[in-house]
Design a protein around this motif. Sequence first.
Motif, PDB file in Angstrom:
ATOM      1  N   ASP A  51      -4.272   5.281  -2.871  1.00  0.00           N
ATOM      2  CA  ASP A  51      -4.607   4.062  -2.206  1.00  0.00           C
ATOM      3  C   ASP A  51      -5.676   2.986  -2.972  1.00  0.00           C
ATOM      4  N   SER A  76      -4.619  -2.661   2.646  1.00  0.00           N
ATOM      5  CA  SER A  76      -3.453  -3.303   2.092  1.00  0.00           C
ATOM      6  C   SER A  76      -3.268  -4.295   2.694  1.00  0.00           C
ATOM      7  N   GLY A 116       0.698  -1.223  -0.018  1.00  0.00           N
ATOM      8  CA  GLY A 116       0.063  -0.053   0.074  1.00  0.00           C
ATOM      9  C   GLY A 116       0.780   1.122  -0.209  1.00  0.00           C
ATOM     10  N   PHE A 117       0.044   2.453   0.139  1.00  0.00           N
ATOM     11  CA  PHE A 117       0.445   3.920  -0.202  1.00  0.00           C
ATOM     12  C   PHE A 117       1.280   4.272   1.041  1.00  0.00           C
ATOM     13  N   GLU A 118       1.097   3.496   2.247  1.00  0.00           N
ATOM     14  CA  GLU A 118       1.677   4.452   3.474  1.00  0.00           C
ATOM     15  C   GLU A 118       3.243   3.713   3.810  1.00  0.00           C
TER      16      GLU A 118
END
Length: 241
Positions: free
Chosen positions: A76, A82, A52-54
């Motif tokens: 996201d 995610s 994921g985007f984090e």
Amino acid sequence: MAKLGPQCCQNAPTRIPNAGSGHVEKLGGLDAYVTGSPESKFAILLASDAFGFEAPNLRKLADKVAASGFYVVIPDFFRGDSYSPENQDRPLPVWIKDHGPEKGFEYSKPVIEALKSRGIDAIGATGICFGAKVVVELAKRELIQSAVLLHPSLVSLDDIKEVKAPIAVFGAEIDSTTPPELVQQFAEALASKPEVKSYVKIYNNVEHGWSVRYNVDDAEAVKAAEEAHKDMLEWSLIHVK
């Protein structure tokens, strides 16, 4: 066909919601990490791996690309869900049923339209592992001006044969997910399509995931990741225009 196997999801990153110098906002109906000048006319969409985007290394890459003049977004695509290796009740084959790359592809369309509505003239996309399948679908339909695949998963030779946008494929020497032999087949297929600009490279002594899931305290790992980042950025600077 390349697969989304166990090697894809080794070395899971620690997710840090506030990592990076950018910020999170809604874009095309999704939360997205955005970084770079909103005045830029050129954008890069980063399609993440299953984590994921984090992921902080991914956001660090986004910031690096933004420093070269691009407006960069990491949507996201998993909508806050995610993949988590710690969740033993939801192993990867179960998780992916809810988050197949075809969903990421569909989610990417309104993101691209939102970027265009902000005055973006050209959009490139870089897909990492799982995200590479999303990006190759965009490249097959000419929804982007340029594509980069970093240690791809789920991308087939037939996918590569249908690509219409300029594309660079960066593979790992040590990769059971998309082995060098398959990457070489990608290269041969692209070489037979002179109308599509392409570049294929296999990086020595690195494993699947090396470009974003590296140990920041390992100098050699950092160096290998930065080589891929440099190549990805150089390709994008040439073709996203």
